[in-house]
Enzyme design. Sequence first.
Site, PDB file in Angstrom:
ATOM      1  N   ASP A  51       0.755  -1.252  -0.118  1.00 44.12           N
ATOM      2  CA  ASP A  51      -0.045  -0.063   0.094  1.00 44.12           C
ATOM      3  C   ASP A  51       0.968   1.159  -0.100  1.00 44.12           C
ATOM      4  O   ASP A  51       1.710   1.230   0.771  1.00 44.12           O
ATOM      5  CB  ASP A  51      -1.007   0.138   1.360  1.00 44.12           C
ATOM      6  CG  ASP A  51      -1.967  -0.998   1.046  1.00 44.12           C
ATOM      7  OD1 ASP A  51      -2.493  -1.331  -0.093  1.00 44.12           O
ATOM      8  OD2 ASP A  51      -2.449  -1.363   2.192  1.00 44.12           O
ATOM      9  N   ASP A  78      -6.860  -1.196  -4.675  1.00 44.25           N
ATOM     10  CA  ASP A  78      -7.850  -0.935  -3.956  1.00 44.25           C
ATOM     11  C   ASP A  78      -8.831   0.207  -4.302  1.00 44.25           C
ATOM     12  O   ASP A  78     -10.010  -0.084  -4.396  1.00 44.25           O
ATOM     13  CB  ASP A  78      -7.253  -0.687  -2.499  1.00 44.25           C
ATOM     14  CG  ASP A  78      -6.484  -1.606  -1.883  1.00 44.25           C
ATOM     15  OD1 ASP A  78      -6.816  -3.060  -2.187  1.00 44.25           O
ATOM     16  OD2 ASP A  78      -5.547  -1.347  -1.027  1.00 44.25           O
TER      17      ASP A  78
END
Length: 163
Positions: A123, A141
């Site tokens: 991330d 995402d």
Amino acid sequence: MGAPAQRSRLAWWLAIAALIIVADQITKVAVDKLFAYGERLPLLPVLDLTLLYNRGAAFSFLAGADGWQRWFFTILALGVSGFIVWMLSRPGHQRLFSWALTLILGGALGNVIDHFIHGHVIDFVLVHYGNWFFPAFNLADSAITVGAVLLILDEIKKKKPTR
């Protein structure tokens, strides 16, 4: 719509999902190479680039588990991806629905690649305001989220007012 046209349409949606996967993986590799873990680069007062690892699912769900979640999420994402490909291959032209499924497919496979190779998802986008932080996320995402919103919009669009 004939079989060749259906295959062509499916190929189109799969190509878009592949582009999402490639873009997702390129951005993750770049951030993983350029940043030290936890390093942050402010871009805007509310947006940073950072490098974080998520061993769980969305919003670090089950991140503290002892490793079984890696394979659970991999198998789950592969099963869902198979179902999505089947849905995209069905006759009928539902453009918004197909876009939604394609975004979810590309995002799910982008993250499953991370789980499979690294044992965690990379991330790198961090949204914050003051002391409030939204969980870090990535391109995959974002694709999943936009796809989910499109699914909701598609369902709302299908609803007809009853009188």
